[in-house]
Design a protein around this motif. Sequence first.
Motif, PDB file in Angstrom:
ATOM      1  N   ASP A 131       0.833  -1.211   0.000  1.00  0.00           N
ATOM      2  CA  ASP A 131       0.000   0.000   0.000  1.00  0.00           C
ATOM      3  C   ASP A 131       0.864   1.257   0.000  1.00  0.00           C
ATOM      4  N   ASN A 132       1.907   1.234   0.812  1.00  0.00           N
ATOM      5  CA  ASN A 132       2.804   2.394   0.863  1.00  0.00           C
ATOM      6  C   ASN A 132       3.515   2.603  -0.462  1.00  0.00           C
ATOM      7  N   GLU A 133       3.948   1.503  -1.065  1.00  0.00           N
ATOM      8  CA  GLU A 133       4.632   1.623  -2.358  1.00  0.00           C
ATOM      9  C   GLU A 133       3.665   2.063  -3.445  1.00  0.00           C
ATOM     10  N   ALA A 134       2.444   1.530  -3.383  1.00  0.00           N
ATOM     11  CA  ALA A 134       1.454   1.884  -4.408  1.00  0.00           C
ATOM     12  C   ALA A 134       1.023   3.338  -4.240  1.00  0.00           C
ATOM     13  N   GLY A 135       0.757   3.738  -3.034  1.00  0.00           N
ATOM     14  CA  GLY A 135       0.331   5.112  -2.782  1.00  0.00           C
ATOM     15  C   GLY A 135       1.516   6.045  -2.713  1.00  0.00           C
ATOM     16  N   ALA A 136       2.618   5.555  -2.304  1.00  0.00           N
ATOM     17  CA  ALA A 136       3.854   6.323  -2.149  1.00  0.00           C
ATOM     18  C   ALA A 136       3.579   7.650  -1.461  1.00  0.00           C
ATOM     19  N   LYS A 137       2.894   7.567  -0.318  1.00  0.00           N
ATOM     20  CA  LYS A 137       2.593   8.785   0.430  1.00  0.00           C
ATOM     21  C   LYS A 137       3.840   9.261   1.158  1.00  0.00           C
ATOM     22  N   SER A 138       4.071  10.515   1.016  1.00  0.00           N
ATOM     23  CA  SER A 138       5.194  11.107   1.742  1.00  0.00           C
ATOM     24  C   SER A 138       4.702  11.466   3.139  1.00  0.00           C
ATOM     25  N   PRO A 139       5.614  11.722   4.051  1.00  0.00           N
ATOM     26  CA  PRO A 139       5.191  12.135   5.393  1.00  0.00           C
ATOM     27  C   PRO A 139       4.337  13.400   5.365  1.00  0.00           C
ATOM     28  N   GLU A 140       4.624  14.305   4.415  1.00  0.00           N
ATOM     29  CA  GLU A 140       3.830  15.524   4.298  1.00  0.00           C
ATOM     30  C   GLU A 140       2.394  15.194   3.899  1.00  0.00           C
ATOM     31  N   ASP A 141       2.253  14.218   2.972  1.00  0.00           N
ATOM     32  CA  ASP A 141       0.914  13.803   2.557  1.00  0.00           C
ATOM     33  C   ASP A 141       0.143  13.202   3.726  1.00  0.00           C
ATOM     34  N   GLU A 142       0.829  12.405   4.518  1.00  0.00           N
ATOM     35  CA  GLU A 142       0.171  11.791   5.674  1.00  0.00           C
ATOM     36  C   GLU A 142      -0.246  12.848   6.680  1.00  0.00           C
ATOM     37  N   ILE A 143       0.579  13.882   6.878  1.00  0.00           N
ATOM     38  CA  ILE A 143       0.246  14.971   7.798  1.00  0.00           C
ATOM     39  C   ILE A 143      -0.961  15.735   7.270  1.00  0.00           C
ATOM     40  N   CYS A 144      -0.970  15.981   5.969  1.00  0.00           N
ATOM     41  CA  CYS A 144      -2.109  16.678   5.373  1.00  0.00           C
ATOM     42  C   CYS A 144      -3.397  15.866   5.542  1.00  0.00           C
ATOM     43  N   GLU A 145      -3.278  14.576   5.359  1.00  0.00           N
ATOM     44  CA  GLU A 145      -4.436  13.708   5.513  1.00  0.00           C
ATOM     45  C   GLU A 145      -4.949  13.741   6.954  1.00  0.00           C
ATOM     46  N   LEU A 146      -4.034  13.709   7.916  1.00  0.00           N
ATOM     47  CA  LEU A 146      -4.430  13.805   9.321  1.00  0.00           C
ATOM     48  C   LEU A 146      -5.083  15.150   9.614  1.00  0.00           C
ATOM     49  N   MET A 147      -4.546  16.190   9.036  1.00  0.00           N
ATOM     50  CA  MET A 147      -5.121  17.523   9.233  1.00  0.00           C
ATOM     51  C   MET A 147      -6.559  17.545   8.710  1.00  0.00           C
ATOM     52  N   GLN A 202      -8.569  15.073   8.375  1.00  0.00           N
ATOM     53  CA  GLN A 202      -9.442  14.189   9.131  1.00  0.00           C
ATOM     54  C   GLN A 202      -9.752  14.711  10.529  1.00  0.00           C
ATOM     55  N   PHE A 203      -8.792  15.368  11.180  1.00  0.00           N
ATOM     56  CA  PHE A 203      -8.983  15.707  12.586  1.00  0.00           C
ATOM     57  C   PHE A 203      -8.925  17.206  12.881  1.00  0.00           C
ATOM     58  N   VAL A 204      -7.879  17.875  12.452  1.00  0.00           N
ATOM     59  CA  VAL A 204      -7.646  19.260  12.867  1.00  0.00           C
ATOM     60  C   VAL A 204      -8.639  20.218  12.217  1.00  0.00           C
ATOM     61  N   ILE A 205      -8.790  20.133  10.910  1.00  0.00           N
ATOM     62  CA  ILE A 205      -9.660  21.072  10.201  1.00  0.00           C
ATOM     63  C   ILE A 205     -11.110  20.952  10.676  1.00  0.00           C
ATOM     64  N   GLN A 224     -12.157  20.106  13.570  1.00  0.00           N
ATOM     65  CA  GLN A 224     -12.195  20.678  14.920  1.00  0.00           C
ATOM     66  C   GLN A 224     -12.186  22.202  14.850  1.00  0.00           C
ATOM     67  N   VAL A 225     -11.349  22.748  13.991  1.00  0.00           N
ATOM     68  CA  VAL A 225     -11.297  24.205  13.823  1.00  0.00           C
ATOM     69  C   VAL A 225     -12.646  24.716  13.331  1.00  0.00           C
ATOM     70  N   GLU A 226     -13.261  24.010  12.389  1.00  0.00           N
ATOM     71  CA  GLU A 226     -14.562  24.431  11.868  1.00  0.00           C
ATOM     72  C   GLU A 226     -15.632  24.384  12.959  1.00  0.00           C
ATOM     73  N   ARG A 227     -15.578  23.362  13.806  1.00  0.00           N
ATOM     74  CA  ARG A 227     -16.538  23.278  14.916  1.00  0.00           C
ATOM     75  C   ARG A 227     -16.357  24.454  15.871  1.00  0.00           C
ATOM     76  N   GLU A 228     -15.102  24.760  16.182  1.00  0.00           N
ATOM     77  CA  GLU A 228     -14.836  25.886  17.092  1.00  0.00           C
ATOM     78  C   GLU A 228     -15.252  27.206  16.460  1.00  0.00           C
ATOM     79  N   ARG A 229     -15.018  27.368  15.159  1.00  0.00           N
ATOM     80  CA  ARG A 229     -15.405  28.594  14.453  1.00  0.00           C
ATOM     81  C   ARG A 229     -16.934  28.743  14.487  1.00  0.00           C
TER      82      ARG A 229
END
Length: 151
Positions: free
Chosen positions: A90-106, A108-111, A113-118
């Motif tokens: 999966d990692n080789e097929a998707g070849a997600k970089s750490p930045e991509d994984e961070i963006c994906e986490l953002m 899924q979780f951070v954005i 939460q920010v919208e709920r608080e806004r």
Amino acid sequence: REAAKFEALRLQAETTRRQREEAEVARRAAEQRLRAREDEQFRQLQEIHDYTIHTYLTELVQSCVDRTAYVTALEEQLDLAEKDKKATEDNEAGAKSPEDEICELMLQFVIPQVERERAKTKSDRATTERAVAQAAHLAVQEAFEDVLRRR
């Protein structure tokens, strides 16, 4: 003379009877000793059989436990290897970089939460504005009534 003959026969019969009784007592004692010896041999043999059966069953159970543990461990290792292989593919097929994984986490979780608080802040602000508007309305109304009363 006949009395002596009868007496001799009686003594001989008594002696024979005593000898037979002594022989019977000796024979019964010998049988008792033989029975006791055979009982002891049987008891010892039974103990050996019990120990042998116990040992056999213990080894059989231990063998089954060891085999089951081995098979379970092997299956778990194969499952882990399969999961690792799939994750690697999966990692080789998707070849997600750490930045991509961070963006994906953002995303899924951070954005969210920010919208709920806004949205909450916006709601709080609207509630505050309504309260201020209502207070102003009351103040204007009281001032108007005061002016009408003075006239």
